[in-house]
Design a protein around this motif. Structure first.
Motif, PDB file in Angstrom:
ATOM      1  N   ARG A 117       0.833  -1.140  -0.040  1.00 54.26           N
ATOM      2  CA  ARG A 117       0.191   0.024  -0.009  1.00 54.26           C
ATOM      3  C   ARG A 117       0.738   1.057  -0.046  1.00 54.26           C
ATOM      4  O   ARG A 117       0.399   2.473   0.107  1.00 54.26           O
ATOM      5  N   GLY A 118       1.988   1.015  -0.084  1.00 55.48           N
ATOM      6  CA  GLY A 118       3.115   2.311  -0.090  1.00 55.48           C
ATOM      7  C   GLY A 118       3.479   2.876   1.444  1.00 55.48           C
ATOM      8  O   GLY A 118       3.797   3.611   1.673  1.00 55.48           O
ATOM      9  N   VAL A 119       2.912   1.896   2.427  1.00 57.49           N
ATOM     10  CA  VAL A 119       3.136   2.094   3.769  1.00 57.49           C
ATOM     11  C   VAL A 119       4.499   1.402   4.417  1.00 57.49           C
ATOM     12  O   VAL A 119       4.776   0.220   4.299  1.00 57.49           O
ATOM     13  N   ARG A 120       5.602   2.269   4.678  1.00 59.93           N
ATOM     14  CA  ARG A 120       7.080   1.725   4.971  1.00 59.93           C
ATOM     15  C   ARG A 120       6.982   1.624   6.543  1.00 59.93           C
ATOM     16  O   ARG A 120       6.961   2.418   7.458  1.00 59.93           O
ATOM     17  N   VAL A 121       7.181   0.391   7.071  1.00 59.09           N
ATOM     18  CA  VAL A 121       7.255  -0.041   8.568  1.00 59.09           C
ATOM     19  C   VAL A 121       8.700  -0.799   8.639  1.00 59.09           C
ATOM     20  O   VAL A 121       8.660  -1.771   7.825  1.00 59.09           O
ATOM     21  N   ARG A 122       9.320  -0.461   9.626  1.00 60.46           N
ATOM     22  CA  ARG A 122      10.704  -1.046  10.094  1.00 60.46           C
ATOM     23  C   ARG A 122      10.218  -2.116  11.098  1.00 60.46           C
ATOM     24  O   ARG A 122       9.499  -1.777  12.192  1.00 60.46           O
ATOM     25  N   VAL A 123      10.499  -3.112  10.781  1.00 65.13           N
ATOM     26  CA  VAL A 123      10.532  -4.341  11.804  1.00 65.13           C
ATOM     27  C   VAL A 123      11.803  -4.448  12.710  1.00 65.13           C
ATOM     28  O   VAL A 123      12.990  -4.520  11.936  1.00 65.13           O
ATOM     29  N   ARG A 124      11.828  -4.319  14.146  1.00 65.57           N
ATOM     30  CA  ARG A 124      13.084  -4.371  14.609  1.00 65.57           C
ATOM     31  C   ARG A 124      13.067  -5.639  15.551  1.00 65.57           C
ATOM     32  O   ARG A 124      12.058  -6.075  16.006  1.00 65.57           O
ATOM     33  N   GLU A 125      14.220  -6.182  15.828  1.00 69.13           N
ATOM     34  CA  GLU A 125      14.313  -7.698  16.594  1.00 69.13           C
ATOM     35  C   GLU A 125      14.504  -7.199  18.107  1.00 69.13           C
ATOM     36  O   GLU A 125      15.061  -6.334  18.304  1.00 69.13           O
ATOM     37  N   LEU A 126      13.408  -8.013  18.697  1.00 66.24           N
ATOM     38  CA  LEU A 126      13.518  -7.956  20.233  1.00 66.24           C
ATOM     39  C   LEU A 126      14.798  -8.701  20.585  1.00 66.24           C
ATOM     40  O   LEU A 126      15.044  -9.491  20.299  1.00 66.24           O
ATOM     41  N   PRO A 127      15.737  -7.677  21.337  1.00 69.15           N
ATOM     42  CA  PRO A 127      16.973  -8.250  21.847  1.00 69.15           C
ATOM     43  C   PRO A 127      16.840  -9.425  22.878  1.00 69.15           C
ATOM     44  O   PRO A 127      15.830  -9.205  23.699  1.00 69.15           O
ATOM     45  N   TYR A 128      17.960 -10.325  22.540  1.00 69.11           N
ATOM     46  CA  TYR A 128      17.838 -11.446  23.477  1.00 69.11           C
ATOM     47  C   TYR A 128      19.042 -11.484  24.185  1.00 69.11           C
ATOM     48  O   TYR A 128      20.294 -10.776  23.710  1.00 69.11           O
ATOM     49  N   ASP A 129      19.073 -11.739  25.493  1.00 68.26           N
ATOM     50  CA  ASP A 129      20.491 -12.003  26.270  1.00 68.26           C
ATOM     51  C   ASP A 129      20.869 -13.776  25.855  1.00 68.26           C
ATOM     52  O   ASP A 129      20.414 -14.556  26.354  1.00 68.26           O
ATOM     53  N   PRO A 130      21.965 -13.758  25.247  1.00 65.22           N
ATOM     54  CA  PRO A 130      22.404 -15.116  24.816  1.00 65.22           C
ATOM     55  C   PRO A 130      22.656 -16.037  25.986  1.00 65.22           C
ATOM     56  O   PRO A 130      22.670 -17.332  26.021  1.00 65.22           O
ATOM     57  N   ALA A 131      23.139 -15.507  27.077  1.00 71.68           N
ATOM     58  CA  ALA A 131      23.598 -16.265  28.218  1.00 71.68           C
ATOM     59  C   ALA A 131      22.362 -16.690  29.103  1.00 71.68           C
ATOM     60  O   ALA A 131      22.187 -18.027  29.302  1.00 71.68           O
ATOM     61  N   SER A 132      21.274 -16.053  28.984  1.00 77.20           N
ATOM     62  CA  SER A 132      20.189 -16.308  29.796  1.00 77.20           C
ATOM     63  C   SER A 132      18.978 -16.816  28.843  1.00 77.20           C
ATOM     64  O   SER A 132      18.104 -17.549  29.321  1.00 77.20           O
ATOM     65  N   HIS A 133      19.197 -16.847  27.434  1.00 77.46           N
ATOM     66  CA  HIS A 133      17.788 -16.912  26.676  1.00 77.46           C
ATOM     67  C   HIS A 133      16.536 -16.059  27.240  1.00 77.46           C
ATOM     68  O   HIS A 133      15.634 -16.625  26.711  1.00 77.46           O
ATOM     69  N   ASP A 134      16.757 -14.947  27.800  1.00 81.84           N
ATOM     70  CA  ASP A 134      15.884 -14.172  28.430  1.00 81.84           C
ATOM     71  C   ASP A 134      15.759 -12.890  27.380  1.00 81.84           C
ATOM     72  O   ASP A 134      16.736 -12.789  26.698  1.00 81.84           O
ATOM     73  N   TYR A 135      14.791 -12.140  27.048  1.00 79.50           N
ATOM     74  CA  TYR A 135      14.810 -10.975  26.353  1.00 79.50           C
ATOM     75  C   TYR A 135      15.713 -10.052  27.290  1.00 79.50           C
ATOM     76  O   TYR A 135      15.941  -9.968  28.395  1.00 79.50           O
ATOM     77  N   ASP A 136      16.438  -9.181  26.529  1.00 82.40           N
ATOM     78  CA  ASP A 136      17.561  -8.530  27.023  1.00 82.40           C
ATOM     79  C   ASP A 136      16.836  -7.080  27.379  1.00 82.40           C
ATOM     80  O   ASP A 136      16.715  -6.335  26.452  1.00 82.40           O
ATOM     81  N   HIS A 137      16.341  -6.850  28.440  1.00 85.68           N
ATOM     82  CA  HIS A 137      15.650  -5.820  28.788  1.00 85.68           C
ATOM     83  C   HIS A 137      16.505  -4.351  29.148  1.00 85.68           C
ATOM     84  O   HIS A 137      16.062  -3.357  29.149  1.00 85.68           O
ATOM     85  N   ARG A 138      17.800  -4.644  29.359  1.00 90.16           N
ATOM     86  CA  ARG A 138      18.685  -3.508  29.369  1.00 90.16           C
ATOM     87  C   ARG A 138      18.838  -3.142  28.018  1.00 90.16           C
ATOM     88  O   ARG A 138      18.997  -1.675  27.853  1.00 90.16           O
ATOM     89  N   ALA A 139      18.952  -3.984  26.824  1.00 95.72           N
ATOM     90  CA  ALA A 139      19.089  -3.236  25.450  1.00 95.72           C
ATOM     91  C   ALA A 139      17.816  -2.802  24.878  1.00 95.72           C
ATOM     92  O   ALA A 139      17.912  -2.104  23.959  1.00 95.72           O
TER      93      ALA A 139
END
Length: 395
Positions: free
Chosen positions: A146-168
């Protein structure tokens, strides 16, 4: 916290209500993250519905049709109550789907595409199940047409804990952040993904859609505490029949959620099973189910501790039941360092131990190698975990 011994009579009474589990003790079902088994109350409800009131909903004035219409509306209210909706129906709503995947796609196609504007950004998890990644990419593609540009950003992960990286995460949030997709319990690592920290990071106005496929029916889910805008789950993982699920929509951030297209015949049999399943789960106690399956998972990881042949995936600090870092729910995923996971799955199956052994449908940032997933529910017993360990530790 109640011990195995204190919960023993509770567990035995509940386990006896699952005909498929008790029919053949030589077979041990350890794949409840894929689908949960059904208690007798659900099976009886389905049988009774099909033999006494089977009809279409909203399309008749006779007794059976009216009863089915009432069933559908009653189950909407039941879903909202089960999720702890403090004010169901004002303005929240429940819509039935075939499961989590369809539910997430419906939110993406019929709601998100109407919310987003050119230049908006959305944050999406790419190390979770594909069902919580691909729908948002589909929405991006539909908007681009439709001509609408949306950027998809990756939810960051903490590779050590496999939890979301809430600090980043706060570094990704800006005035164009319009939506976040997240997962409640990870389908591979078994960790509670700490959704409350996502809300804190993105602020009070950004809508959050929660994939609750591995939490609804396995532990208490309270939308008031979670402060999310959508909760999407599958009925078959919550002890209802396959082919049914639900989207709970808060309807306070962004437009009201109204699925597009013509509303055809609902899965009335599945909806009947869902109402019965939620009643059964409430009576059993989701908090007790969570404690039981978490203790079983800890029994398994404790049994593997010190065995160098195995790698247990996920946050290593969450392997203990009292982890202060990330709670591990009733899922343990592992690899043997010498035996390919698919082969290990076949070996376990030959001993009557039914596990999942593959890549677990992870999105592009997930594990690239296959693994063996052991997923537990209230009908599993400590003796079954010990039987699994007896086989694993001989390999």
């Amino acid at each position: 916290m109640e011990t195995f011994e204190e919960l023993d009579s509770w567990h035995r009474e509940l386990r006896a209500q699952f005909p498929i589990v008790t029919a053949d003790p030589s077979q041990v079902y350890l794949d409840s993250a894929a689908t949960a088994q059904k208690p007798r109350a659900v099976l009886d409800t389905v049988q009774r519905y099909l033999t006494t009131a089977n009809a279409n909903a909203g399309r008749g004035t006779y007794t059976w049709a009216n009863a089915t219409t009432a069933l559908v509306e009653r189950t909407r209210t039941r879903v909202a109550a089960f999720l702890g909706d403090p004010d169901p129906g004002r303005p929240s709503a429940v819509h039935f789907t075939s499961g989590t995947t369809e539910g997430l796609r419906t939110v993406a196609r019929d709601w998100l595409t109407e919310l987003l504007r050119d230049g908006d950004e959305i944050i999406v998890p790419f190390a979770d199940h594909q069902a919580n990644a691909l729908p948002w990419l589909e929405a991006q593609r539909l908007l681009a047409e439709r001509g609408v540009r949306v950027r998809v950003r990756e939810l960051p992960y903490d590779p050590a804990s496999h939890d979301y990286d809430h600090r980043a995460l706060p570094q990704l949030v800006n005035e164009r952040t319009a939506f976040v997709a997240a997962t409640h319990v990870h389908h591979v690592y078994g960790g509670d993904m700490n959704v409350h920290r996502i809300r804190a990071a993105v602020g009070p106005s950004v809508p959050i859609c929660l994939d609750a496929a591995q939490s609804v029916g396995h532990l208490p889910v309270d939308v008031g505490t979670l402060d999310v805008d959508f909760v999407v789950f599958s009925g078959h993982k919550a002890m209802a029949l396959p082919g049914t699920g639900a989207v709970w929509a808060r309807n306070t951030r962004g437009p009201a959620f109204r699925p597009g297209g013509w509303s055809g015949t609902p899965n009335t049999c599945g909806i009947a099973s869902l109402e019965a399943a939620l009643d059964w789960l409430d009576a059993a106690g989701p908090d007790r189910i969570q404690r039981w399956t978490g203790a079983l998972a800890a029994r398994l990881t404790d049994g593997l501790r010190g065995c160098d042949a195995y790698q247990v995936l996920g946050c290593q600090q969450s392997l203990a039941a009292d982890s202060p870092v990330q709670r591990r729910e009733g899922i343990v995923t592992l690899r043997h360092r010498a035996i390919p996971s698919n082969d290990l799955g076949f070996v376990l199956a030959s001993h009557g131990l039914m596990v999942r052994a593959d890549g677990h449908c992870q999105a592009r940032a997930g594990e690239s190698d296959s693994s063996v997933r052991v997923s537990l529910h209230v009908y599993n017993s400590p003796e079954e975990i010990d039987r699994l360990l007896a086989v694993l530790l001989t390999l």
